[in-house]
Scaffold this motif. Structure first.
Motif, mmCIF file in Angstrom:
data_model
loop_
_atom_site.group_PDB
_atom_site.id
_atom_site.type_symbol
_atom_site.label_atom_id
_atom_site.label_comp_id
_atom_site.label_asym_id
_atom_site.label_seq_id
_atom_site.Cartn_x
_atom_site.Cartn_y
_atom_site.Cartn_z
ATOM 1 N N THR A 65 0.827 -1.207 0.000
ATOM 2 C CA THR A 65 0.000 0.000 0.000
ATOM 3 C C THR A 65 0.859 1.255 0.000
ATOM 4 O O THR A 65 0.591 2.215 -0.734
ATOM 5 C CB THR A 65 -0.936 0.000 1.213
ATOM 6 N N GLY A 76 0.800 4.054 -2.879
ATOM 7 C CA GLY A 76 1.106 5.415 -2.463
ATOM 8 C C GLY A 76 2.120 6.108 -3.335
ATOM 9 O O GLY A 76 1.811 7.037 -4.078
ATOM 10 N N GLN A 78 -3.081 7.889 -3.321
ATOM 11 C CA GLN A 78 -3.570 8.303 -2.012
ATOM 12 C C GLN A 78 -4.886 9.073 -2.180
ATOM 13 O O GLN A 78 -4.928 10.161 -2.753
ATOM 14 C CB GLN A 78 -2.536 9.194 -1.316
ATOM 15 N N SER A 132 -8.085 11.307 -0.924
ATOM 16 C CA SER A 132 -8.064 12.506 -0.089
ATOM 17 C C SER A 132 -9.479 13.047 0.069
ATOM 18 O O SER A 132 -10.369 12.763 -0.743
ATOM 19 C CB SER A 132 -7.161 13.569 -0.732
ATOM 20 N N CYS A 183 -5.075 2.728 2.485
ATOM 21 C CA CYS A 183 -4.615 4.103 2.732
ATOM 22 C C CYS A 183 -3.114 4.109 3.021
ATOM 23 O O CYS A 183 -2.679 3.569 4.038
ATOM 24 C CB CYS A 183 -5.376 4.708 3.906
ATOM 25 N N PRO A 184 -2.302 4.705 2.150
ATOM 26 C CA PRO A 184 -0.849 4.712 2.372
ATOM 27 C C PRO A 184 -0.441 5.381 3.686
ATOM 28 O O PRO A 184 0.419 4.858 4.391
ATOM 29 C CB PRO A 184 -0.319 5.487 1.155
ATOM 30 N N PHE A 185 -1.042 6.517 4.024
ATOM 31 C CA PHE A 185 -0.641 7.174 5.257
ATOM 32 C C PHE A 185 -1.111 6.371 6.465
ATOM 33 O O PHE A 185 -0.429 6.300 7.490
ATOM 34 C CB PHE A 185 -1.202 8.596 5.328
ATOM 35 N N PHE A 228 -1.370 13.972 3.698
ATOM 36 C CA PHE A 228 -1.171 13.060 2.577
ATOM 37 C C PHE A 228 -0.298 13.664 1.485
ATOM 38 O O PHE A 228 0.570 12.993 0.922
ATOM 39 C CB PHE A 228 -2.513 12.646 1.971
ATOM 40 N N VAL A 260 2.990 11.589 1.005
ATOM 41 C CA VAL A 260 2.880 10.649 -0.109
ATOM 42 C C VAL A 260 3.112 11.352 -1.446
ATOM 43 O O VAL A 260 4.034 11.019 -2.188
ATOM 44 C CB VAL A 260 1.501 9.956 -0.102
ATOM 45 N N THR A 261 2.291 12.345 -1.763
ATOM 46 C CA THR A 261 2.392 12.997 -3.068
ATOM 47 C C THR A 261 3.747 13.660 -3.271
ATOM 48 O O THR A 261 4.356 13.543 -4.329
ATOM 49 C CB THR A 261 1.277 14.046 -3.223
#
Length: 698
Positions: free
Chosen positions: A441, A446, A452, A454, A504-506, A566, A570-571
């Motif tokens: 993930t 991610g 991700q 949002s 969810c990556p975070f 996020f 991630v971004t």
């Protein structure tokens, strides 16, 4: 050892993957102040600029598209912002070496010159340095030049307009981006001027004084005073000959002069021989060789076509057919190959006439004359395949990512659908499976695919429904579209937990931080149930505030959405301005002492999913009658505190880690099963007199 490797991997991973979405740089923000994010520049060097999911336009540098040397011998590199309607939003100078500005006038005149382009539609025709100083109509713009820097500002104009036109034709709708026809090069045969005229190959525009006055809605005497025209004299007598065509060029110029012309032309350029002998010439007294005429213009499809004098006769006297004797002004102009001009289509020649002899109060008039070359002189472009819609092109490019994501989602669907049977047979492997899922993930969903989700997606969807839903906007990002589609369906089957616990990556980062804290045996703060329930409510008013603000101002809503870490984590791969970095790291650090602190108390996205998740059709997680009364094992083991003291599961907060399901199906861990087995053994001994011995093996 495995957790040390995991920690190193997580530290290095953000810097090893290039994100698709990028933060707005100060350079982009100057050109598009409302921009909220950008994408990586494409093969043309164009950077797409967005406000949320709405594309505002493109930012590009002219050196990536054209190369016009200036007075210094080097190009003038401009950074340009062009919106989706073809309006120039801003122009900045990236680099130039023009000596007149560097060592003479200073750069202020150059900056003032380029500021004139802001807010202009590139379909306009731009004339630099004309005394007329105003718009003759809605399509011609007269720009103030810079004294002593004529060549430099003309290069700036050519650079800017040519580069912007290339972008418009390649990326924007309504700018003629399709392939155009060309002039035939294999159709030469001897022909006289009259024969070419009969063929329709020559544009000949004649107009008497009375006809011109009538077209301009002015008295002939008034027009005569302004243009110094005598009665009975032709007001307009202009011919335009497309001498790039060998049928026209060789017959009118001769083979030697025609070859000299070809040597002067760049690839794709079209040469037009213009001749005039009327009272009103196509160039005025202020005309500068090598520039565009202020009086004469060419339009096609409501788009100005730039005519540029090449000063072809600067060292040579005009040598044309004797049939063209009597013309006082003979010049060769070129139409650039990048202009989008199609010689097979109707074109509109235009003359701008000053109708006032008062310099302070100019009044301009426009005369128009359409023309179309015969089909025998042009050949259509090669048939091109109809391009796929942009969203299909993107899906095709990201097919590998789509397949991998779909496989993972399919496995998740199977896991959750058959969770009860799988927990009995493979429950002991859950920790390893969870670890793999969390790493996948974070790393793939991610960082690699930028998947991700949002809270911004929520109010973007709401605004789209409110303003008129267009699914193609959402199809432009296949990973986000697939994830949201899967999550939406899963909300009605399993509730919020499938996304929050597995997609969810975070959230995955927080869970790994929590595992690290357990290994390090860090003290954990566990609020009592009453305080815990109150803290859980914080995220709901945050969600309502963001949604409400989005209907008022998208820019403000996007700014407030920074409550989500996020974008930073991630971004932007943790490469961002330090306050955002500090905020994201503090939230992760809080997870060392409060398990999944952000997910439980602050996440507005989780709040939105929890609201929809209340409409779920099933409660999949198995419960026993003894759960909560008296057994509290699952309640104590649930680190996110989604199990009430009475044994009920709070699906609004549950992340579906499945740990409680594995416990309840494990006869060695579940208190009810363990002690229930002992009770059954005692009963069997009493009834049969046979002692049942449990043999433990290691």
């Amino acid at each position: 050892m495995i957790h040390i490797r995991l920690l190193i991997t997580l530290c290095l991973l953000p810097f090893s993957v290039l994100a698709q979405w990028m933060e707005v740089t100060p350079e982009v923000a100057k050109l598009f102040p409302t921009a909220t994010r950008t994408q990586v520049a494409d093969e043309m060097g164009l950077t797409p600029v967005f406000q949320l999911n709405q594309q505002l336009g493109f930012v590009f540098e002219s050196d990536d598209l054209v190369n016009f040397p200036g007075f210094s011998g080097e190009s003038i590199n401009l950074r340009v912002g062009l919106d989706m309607q073809g309006v120039i939003q801003g122009v900045e100078i990236v680099r130039h070496h023009e000596p007149i500005f560097l060592h003479g006038l200073g750069e202020d005149p150059l900056l003032e010159f380029i500021a004139q382009y802001v807010g202009r539609q590139i379909k306009h025709r731009f004339i630099v340095g004309s005394r007329q100083g105003k718009m003759a109509d809605g399509r011609t713009v007269y720009l103030d030049g810079v004294t002593k820097a004529t060549v430099s500002v003309m290069v700036v104009n050519d650079t800017l307009i040519t580069a912007a036109s290339k972008v418009a034709r390649a990326k924007l709708q309504g700018f003629g981006g399709a392939e155009v026809s060309s002039l035939k090069q294999d159709n030469y045969e001897a022909a006289s001027l009259s024969q070419l005229a009969e063929l329709g190959a020559i544009f000949h525009w004649q107009m008497t004084l009375d006809e011109a006055a009538d077209a301009l809605d002015i008295q002939p005497g008034r027009l005569a005073d302004v243009t110094n025209t005598s009665e009975g004299e032709s007001f307009i007598d202009i011919q335009a000959l497309f001498v790039s065509s060998p049928l026209i060029g060789i017959n009118l110029l001769g083979q030697q002069e025609y070859q000299r012309l070809l040597d002067e032309l760049a690839e794709g350029e079209i040469a037009v021989l213009l001749l005039s002998r009327g009272a009103f010439d196509f160039v005025g007294d202020d005309f500068v060789a090598g520039t565009s005429p202020s009086r004469l213009g060419l339009m096609q499809n409501e788009f100005a076509v730039d005519l540029r004098d090449i000063d072809f006769y600067s060292y040579y006297s005009p040598r044309v057919s004797d049939e063209l004797d009597g013309y006082s002004n003979i010049r060769v102009f070129v139409i650039q190959g990048s202009s989008g001009f199609d010689p097979a289509k109707v074109m509109d020649w235009r003359l701008t006439v000053n109708l006032s002899n008062n310099f302070l109060l100019p009044r301009l008039g426009q005369l128009n004359e359409p023309f179309q070359l015969p089909e025998s002189l042009t050949e259509p472009p090669p048939e091109a395949e109809v391009p796929l819609p942009l969203w299909m092109q993107i899906w095709k490019q990201r097919l590998t990512e789509i397949i991998m994501l779909s496989i993972y989602l399919l496995l998740l669907g199977i896991l959750f659908t058959k969770q009860r049977s799988l927990s009995v047979r493979f429950g002991r492997y859950l920790p390893q499976a969870r670890l793999v899922a969390l790493l996948f993930t974070i790393g793939f969903i991610g960082y690699y695919t930028q998947g991700q989700l949002s809270v911004v997606n929520i109010y973007t969807l709401l605004l789209s429904v409110w303003n008129g839903f267009d699914i193609q906007v959402f199809l432009l990002d296949p990973v986000i579209f697939i994830l949201w589609s899967f999550v939406f369906v899963s909300l009605f089957l399993w509730g919020r937990g499938l996304f929050c616990g597995w997609l969810c990556p975070f959230g995955a980062m927080q869970e790994l931080v929590g595992q690290l804290a357990a290994k390090l045996r860090l003290p954990q703060w566990k609020p009592d149930d009453r305080l815990h329930r109150r803290l859980q409510l914080i995220k709901y008013p945050m969600l309502l505030l963001l949604v409400a603000v989005s209907f008022y101002s998208l820019s403000l809503a996007e700014t407030l959405a920074e409550v989500e870490p996020f974008k930073t984590a991630v971004t932007m791969n943790f490469v961002r301005y330090w306050p955002f970095m500090l905020y994201a790291l503090l939230l992760l650090a809080a997870g060392l002492f409060i398990h999944k602190f952000y997910c439980r108390y602050l996440c507005p996205l989780g709040a939105g999913l929890a609201i929809l998740g209340r409409l779920r059709l099933f409660s999949w997680l198995r419960r026993r009658d003894e759960c909560g009364q008296p057994c509290q094992l699952c309640n104590k083991q649930c680190q996110i505190k989604a199990i009430h003291s009475d044994g009920r599961i709070d699906y609004d907060e549950c992340i579906q880690c499945l740990e409680c399901l594995v416990i309840i199906d494990d006869s060695k861990r579940c208190v009810v099963s363990r002690y229930g087995n002992k009770s059954r053994k005692r009963t069997l001994n009493q009834n049969t007199g046979v002692k049942v011995v449990e043999i433990k093996t290691t």
